[in-house]
Design a protein around this motif. Structure first.
Motif, PDB file in Angstrom:
ATOM      1  N   LEU A 263      36.556  38.263  24.825  1.00  0.00           N
ATOM      2  CA  LEU A 263      38.021  38.273  24.832  1.00  0.00           C
ATOM      3  C   LEU A 263      38.542  39.216  25.913  1.00  0.00           C
ATOM      4  N   ALA A 264      37.847  40.333  26.118  1.00  0.00           N
ATOM      5  CA  ALA A 264      38.233  41.247  27.194  1.00  0.00           C
ATOM      6  C   ALA A 264      38.052  40.570  28.547  1.00  0.00           C
ATOM      7  N   GLY A 265      36.927  39.876  28.717  1.00  0.00           N
ATOM      8  CA  GLY A 265      36.692  39.157  29.963  1.00  0.00           C
ATOM      9  C   GLY A 265      37.736  38.084  30.208  1.00  0.00           C
ATOM     10  N   ALA A 266      38.149  37.397  29.140  1.00  0.00           N
ATOM     11  CA  ALA A 266      39.166  36.342  29.268  1.00  0.00           C
ATOM     12  C   ALA A 266      40.486  36.922  29.765  1.00  0.00           C
ATOM     13  N   PHE A 267      40.870  38.062  29.213  1.00  0.00           N
ATOM     14  CA  PHE A 267      42.121  38.684  29.655  1.00  0.00           C
ATOM     15  C   PHE A 267      42.036  39.121  31.114  1.00  0.00           C
ATOM     16  N   LEU A 268      40.956  39.812  31.460  1.00  0.00           N
ATOM     17  CA  LEU A 268      40.831  40.313  32.830  1.00  0.00           C
ATOM     18  C   LEU A 268      40.749  39.171  33.836  1.00  0.00           C
ATOM     19  N   GLY A 269      40.075  38.084  33.461  1.00  0.00           N
ATOM     20  CA  GLY A 269      40.045  36.927  34.342  1.00  0.00           C
ATOM     21  C   GLY A 269      41.422  36.326  34.543  1.00  0.00           C
ATOM     22  N   SER A 270      42.251  36.389  33.489  1.00  0.00           N
ATOM     23  CA  SER A 270      43.581  35.774  33.569  1.00  0.00           C
ATOM     24  C   SER A 270      44.555  36.575  34.426  1.00  0.00           C
ATOM     25  N   VAL A 271      44.280  37.876  34.641  1.00  0.00           N
ATOM     26  CA  VAL A 271      45.196  38.706  35.446  1.00  0.00           C
ATOM     27  C   VAL A 271      44.564  39.132  36.761  1.00  0.00           C
ATOM     28  N   ARG A 272      43.425  38.531  37.130  1.00  0.00           N
ATOM     29  CA  ARG A 272      42.692  39.031  38.291  1.00  0.00           C
ATOM     30  C   ARG A 272      43.454  38.862  39.596  1.00  0.00           C
ATOM     31  N   VAL A 273      44.383  37.920  39.667  1.00  0.00           N
ATOM     32  CA  VAL A 273      45.148  37.737  40.907  1.00  0.00           C
ATOM     33  C   VAL A 273      46.213  38.817  41.050  1.00  0.00           C
ATOM     34  N   SER A 274      46.950  39.088  39.972  1.00  0.00           N
ATOM     35  CA  SER A 274      48.061  40.040  40.063  1.00  0.00           C
ATOM     36  C   SER A 274      47.610  41.480  39.869  1.00  0.00           C
ATOM     37  N   TYR A 275      46.443  41.705  39.278  1.00  0.00           N
ATOM     38  CA  TYR A 275      45.979  43.079  38.997  1.00  0.00           C
ATOM     39  C   TYR A 275      45.911  43.936  40.249  1.00  0.00           C
ATOM     40  N   PRO A 276      45.220  43.581  41.379  1.00  0.00           N
ATOM     41  CA  PRO A 276      44.292  42.460  41.553  1.00  0.00           C
ATOM     42  C   PRO A 276      42.852  42.919  41.310  1.00  0.00           C
ATOM     43  N   LEU A 277      41.984  41.929  40.983  1.00  0.00           N
ATOM     44  CA  LEU A 277      40.559  42.184  40.796  1.00  0.00           C
ATOM     45  C   LEU A 277      39.774  41.239  41.702  1.00  0.00           C
ATOM     46  N   ASP A 278      38.727  41.759  42.325  1.00  0.00           N
ATOM     47  CA  ASP A 278      37.934  40.922  43.224  1.00  0.00           C
ATOM     48  C   ASP A 278      36.493  40.855  42.747  1.00  0.00           C
ATOM     49  N   SER A 279      35.629  40.303  43.567  1.00  0.00           N
ATOM     50  CA  SER A 279      34.230  40.123  43.183  1.00  0.00           C
ATOM     51  C   SER A 279      33.556  41.468  42.916  1.00  0.00           C
ATOM     52  N   GLY A 280      33.974  42.501  43.644  1.00  0.00           N
ATOM     53  CA  GLY A 280      33.411  43.826  43.401  1.00  0.00           C
ATOM     54  C   GLY A 280      33.776  44.346  42.025  1.00  0.00           C
ATOM     55  N   ASP A 281      35.011  44.066  41.595  1.00  0.00           N
ATOM     56  CA  ASP A 281      35.434  44.474  40.256  1.00  0.00           C
ATOM     57  C   ASP A 281      34.680  43.701  39.183  1.00  0.00           C
ATOM     58  N   LEU A 282      34.434  42.414  39.427  1.00  0.00           N
ATOM     59  CA  LEU A 282      33.655  41.623  38.482  1.00  0.00           C
ATOM     60  C   LEU A 282      32.248  42.199  38.356  1.00  0.00           C
ATOM     61  N   GLU A 283      31.669  42.586  39.466  1.00  0.00           N
ATOM     62  CA  GLU A 283      30.340  43.183  39.425  1.00  0.00           C
ATOM     63  C   GLU A 283      30.343  44.468  38.602  1.00  0.00           C
ATOM     64  N   ALA A 284      31.390  45.308  38.796  1.00  0.00           N
ATOM     65  CA  ALA A 284      31.502  46.546  38.025  1.00  0.00           C
ATOM     66  C   ALA A 284      31.686  46.243  36.547  1.00  0.00           C
ATOM     67  N   LEU A 285      32.465  45.207  36.251  1.00  0.00           N
ATOM     68  CA  LEU A 285      32.707  44.810  34.866  1.00  0.00           C
ATOM     69  C   LEU A 285      31.405  44.380  34.193  1.00  0.00           C
ATOM     70  N   LEU A 286      30.617  43.571  34.872  1.00  0.00           N
ATOM     71  CA  LEU A 286      29.375  43.072  34.290  1.00  0.00           C
ATOM     72  C   LEU A 286      28.326  44.181  34.185  1.00  0.00           C
ATOM     73  N   GLU A 287      28.313  45.096  35.147  1.00  0.00           N
ATOM     74  CA  GLU A 287      27.410  46.237  35.051  1.00  0.00           C
ATOM     75  C   GLU A 287      27.756  47.101  33.841  1.00  0.00           C
ATOM     76  N   ASP A 288      29.040  47.254  33.595  1.00  0.00           N
ATOM     77  CA  ASP A 288      29.477  48.021  32.429  1.00  0.00           C
ATOM     78  C   ASP A 288      29.090  47.301  31.139  1.00  0.00           C
ATOM     79  N   ALA A 289      29.233  45.980  31.116  1.00  0.00           N
ATOM     80  CA  ALA A 289      28.850  45.209  29.929  1.00  0.00           C
ATOM     81  C   ALA A 289      27.364  45.386  29.635  1.00  0.00           C
ATOM     82  N   SER A 290      26.556  45.441  30.677  1.00  0.00           N
ATOM     83  CA  SER A 290      25.130  45.647  30.497  1.00  0.00           C
ATOM     84  C   SER A 290      24.819  47.064  30.012  1.00  0.00           C
ATOM     85  N   ALA A 291      25.510  48.042  30.593  1.00  0.00           N
ATOM     86  CA  ALA A 291      25.251  49.444  30.256  1.00  0.00           C
ATOM     87  C   ALA A 291      25.664  49.783  28.835  1.00  0.00           C
TER      88      ALA A 291
END
Length: 339
Positions: A263-291
């Motif tokens: 659900l957190a990923g769904a929200f962040l994906g939905s605002v990634r244009v206006s936030y903005p979030l890029d591929s580097g942020d996605l990588e940080a997000l997934l690294e955090d999910a793993s950690a």
């Protein structure tokens, strides 16, 4: 004719005086009646308020994310009823109700509401060394979360109230636990509130300057509120308590935590244009999910958040699909995805 007019005027004056006396009497009677009604209403409200206060707080809790340190995961110590279904409405109008039971878990109407469509959510620069900057950041992201999920619940026809926010800088006590907490952040259903330490989370996340990490943390705890408002948490707690050992209870907890990740990923994906979030942020997000997933070598009694691979898988699924429907961890064909 003058005599007739004289007698007529006196009679009219007499009737006018009598009418005024009657009017004053009626006003006094009306005032007494209104006063009695006000007193009765006040007594009724006082009685109702006393009854509610004697009911005591709910104890429905879901704790925060783990970082591999074995953060305590207190279950629901006492069964409670979820927030009453429906909302106040006009007489004769059908009131919306929250789903209940197994349906709330696996076939929740929220799953059928499509992609999240929040308003633009541009966030300010975050200075992680400044607690005030962190608090402003968290409130702005929480505003965006309120907007996004209010829209989804409206589509689902389920009543929804945004959570309360306690972004602490000083120690305190919630109905679920005291804080500072080892988790750094947690959701308490008893107060329908998200608790986050503005300095504690920075320390817990080793001073990370990636704002998406803290936005994800907030969105994850908000995901537990979404679970509660959708009627899902009540059934989850009931079923979890029926399990006889840690392994059985943890199997339920993992699905809840992995769904909150999604659900957190769904929200962040939905605002990634206006936030903005890029591929580097996605990588940080997934690294955090793993950690923040369970340690691969951790004991079974501490496996409450899912494996690193599964934590990443569900977070990415939310990011890509941007919908609650992509986050149904309760009805999956591949059981390995919730281990």
């Amino acid at each position: 004719m003058s005599g007739d007019l004289g007698f007529g005027g006196a009679d009219a004056a007499s009737r006018l005086a009598h009418s005024r006396r009657a009017h004053r009497t009626n006003r006094r009677v009306f005032g007494v009646v209104c006063g009695l009604l006000v007193v009765l209403l006040a007594l009724s409200l006082l009685s109702w308020t006393t009854t509610v206060q004697e009911g005591g707080p709910d104890t429905d809790t879901v704790s925060g994310r783990a970082d591999g340190t074995g953060d305590e995961k207190p279950g629901q110590e006492h069964p409670v009823e979820d927030t009453p279904s429906g909302q106040l409405g006009l007489p004769g109008r059908a009131l919306p109700e929250r789903p209940t039971g197994h349906t709330a878990l696996v076939s929740n109407p929220l799953y059928d509401t499509g992609r999240l469509s929040p308003l633009p959510c541009p966030v300010p620069e975050l200075d992680v060394e400044d607690p005030d900057s962190m608090e402003r950041f968290l409130h702005l992201v929480a505003d965006c979360l309120d907007d996004a999920w209010t829209t989804q619940f409206d589509r689902a026809g389920i009543p929804f109230a945004p959570p309360n926010r306690v972004f602490w800088s000083e120690p305190g006590v919630s109905p679920c636990r005291a804080y500072p907490s080892p988790a750094g952040a947690f959701y308490c259903r008893a107060s329908s509130a998200i608790y986050i330490g503005t300095s504690d989370v920075v320390e817990k996340w080793n001073g990370s300057e990636d704002s998406v990490v803290y936005a994800s943390l907030l969105a994850h705890e908000y995901g537990h509120h979404v679970q509660g408002e959708s009627g899902l948490l009540e059934y989850y707690h009931e079923q979890r308590q029926l399990e006889e050992d840690d392994a059985g209870r943890n199997a339920w907890t993992r699905r809840s935590e992995l769904q909150a990740n999604c659900l957190a990923g769904a929200f962040l994906g939905s605002v990634r244009v206006s936030y903005p979030l890029d591929s580097g942020d996605l990588e940080a997000l997934l690294e955090d999910a793993s950690a923040t997933a369970d340690r691969a070598d951790g004991p079974d009694e501490e496996r409450t958040h899912g494996s690193a691979d599964n934590s990443v898988w569900w977070t990415r699924a939310g990011w890509e699909e941007q919908s609650a429907g992509a986050c149904n961890t309760w009805d999956v064909d591949d059981g390995d995805l919730v281990k």
